[in-house]
Scaffold this active site. Structure first.
Site, PDB file in Angstrom:
ATOM      1  N   GLU A   1       0.823  -1.211   0.000  1.00 21.72           N
ATOM      2  CA  GLU A   1       0.000   0.000   0.000  1.00 21.72           C
ATOM      3  C   GLU A   1       0.860   1.265   0.000  1.00 21.72           C
ATOM      4  O   GLU A   1       1.047   1.903   1.030  1.00 21.72           O
ATOM      5  CB  GLU A   1      -0.954   0.028   1.200  1.00 21.72           C
ATOM      6  CG  GLU A   1      -1.906   1.225   1.158  1.00 21.72           C
ATOM      7  CD  GLU A   1      -2.807   1.334   2.377  1.00 21.72           C
ATOM      8  OE1 GLU A   1      -3.719   2.185   2.354  1.00 21.72           O
ATOM      9  OE2 GLU A   1      -2.594   0.598   3.354  1.00 21.72           O
TER      10      GLU A   1
ATOM     11  N   LYS B   1      -2.631  -2.053  -3.056  1.00 21.99           N
ATOM     12  CA  LYS B   1      -3.676  -1.162  -2.552  1.00 21.99           C
ATOM     13  C   LYS B   1      -3.240   0.257  -2.855  1.00 21.99           C
ATOM     14  O   LYS B   1      -2.250   0.743  -2.293  1.00 21.99           O
ATOM     15  CB  LYS B   1      -3.904  -1.370  -1.052  1.00 21.99           C
ATOM     16  CG  LYS B   1      -5.014  -0.488  -0.487  1.00 21.99           C
ATOM     17  CD  LYS B   1      -5.415  -0.897   0.927  1.00 21.99           C
ATOM     18  CE  LYS B   1      -6.480   0.051   1.488  1.00 21.99           C
ATOM     19  NZ  LYS B   1      -7.002  -0.395   2.801  1.00 21.99           N
TER      20      LYS B   1
END
Length: 301
Positions: A182, A219
């Site tokens: 992420e 992500k």
């Protein structure tokens, strides 16, 4: 009872092809007071960390056990360490998610962010990672999630973020888990679009260096240029690309996500928007169900 390899294969399939989104239930100690305030629990309602974490666990349990929180629309959920080690109705949370709700469990493993340097915030050191990853595997966790932040289009900073993300991903993969990388891009960055182009290029370079059997998930902030991350979603080493809400309201995040056919949601604040401890079960379930439905529809496009 399916053996662990069968369960893992089922979970891989659900992550790769399942229709729905990943719920982010992983607020850590630093962000818990804010999450509780939004839930209608002020800081004077609890005393000390244990009571605070008990309140947030009760909130998460209420969400997980709600009628609409099932694999029909929610295909995965990201947990905080304490949640993984806790239980709901006497059952470990990750086990309950998979066996009772059909939802694939993930674990947030990062310990927060360093101070900003070169336009980015790297992840803090994770000294206990060697012990945490095997523990997560024992609890039935499928994968992990680790967050860093890009604030501006700085090539050196972005290269450092991506390099660190893939170094942690290597350790996760070696423990038989699937990492969600992420590297968030700040939605308020004046150079957001340029930073996203740099990020995509850096991620692609590292993906190309992974082994044939390695798989990761990504992500990412919903990009300024629609479809920017389609090529990443199609990369053979990528199981799925998911989107963070990044501070957008639920409606705004869902509208932006709906324009990204190869991304699904992994929302935290947008998922819990409008929920309150003071609501009756019917009111709470209706509000959560409405959020779940909005995020689901944006994810399946």
């Amino acid at each position: 009872m399916a053996d662990t390899s069968e369960i893992f294969a089922q979970q891989v399939e659900q992550m790769a092809t399942g229709k729905g989104f990943i719920a982010a239930l992983d607020q850590s100690g630093g962000s818990t007071p804010k999450a509780l305030r939004l839930y209608g629990v002020e800081e004077d309602a609890y005393s000390g960390d244990e009571q605070m974490f008990a309140e947030i666990h009760a909130m998460r349990a209420r969400i997980i056990m709600a009628p609409d929180f099932t694999s029909e629309k929610v295909i995965g959920a990201i947990l905080f360490e304490r949640t993984m080690r806790g239980d709901i109705d006497g059952k470990p949370v990750a086990q309950l998610l998979w066996e009772d709700r059909g939802i694939v469990p993930f674990l947030k493993i990062d310990k927060g962010l360093e101070e900003q340097e070169n336009g980015v915030q790297l992840m803090k050191a994770m000294p206990g990672l060697d012990g945490l990853l095997p523990e997560a595997k024992q609890f039935g966790i499928f994968g992990t999630k680790e967050r860093s932040v890009v604030h501006e289009a700085n090539e050196a900073g972005i290269q450092a973020v991506v390099g660190q993300q893939f170094a942690i991903a290597r350790a996760v993969i070696d423990n038989g888990l699937v990492p969600i990388l992420e590297p968030e891009v700040d939605i308020h960055s004046p150079s957001k679009a340029e930073a996203e182009e740099m990020l995509k290029a850096a991620i692609t370079t590292h993906l190309d260096m992974l082994g044939e059997d390695d798989q990761v998930m990504l992500k990412l902030t919903i990009p300024s240029s629609d479809g920017l991350y389609d090529a990443l979603a199609d990369h053979p080493r990528v199981l799925r690309v998911v989107a963070l809400s990044g501070g957008y309201s639920t409606d705004d995040a869902c509208a932006r996500l709906a324009r990204q056919p190869k991304m699904i949601a992994s929302f935290s604040r947008a998922l819990t928007e409008g929920l309150s401890k003071q609501q009756s079960e019917a009111e709470f379930n209706a509000a959560l169900g409405g959020n779940i439905d909005k995020i689901y529809r944006a994810s399946v496009g």
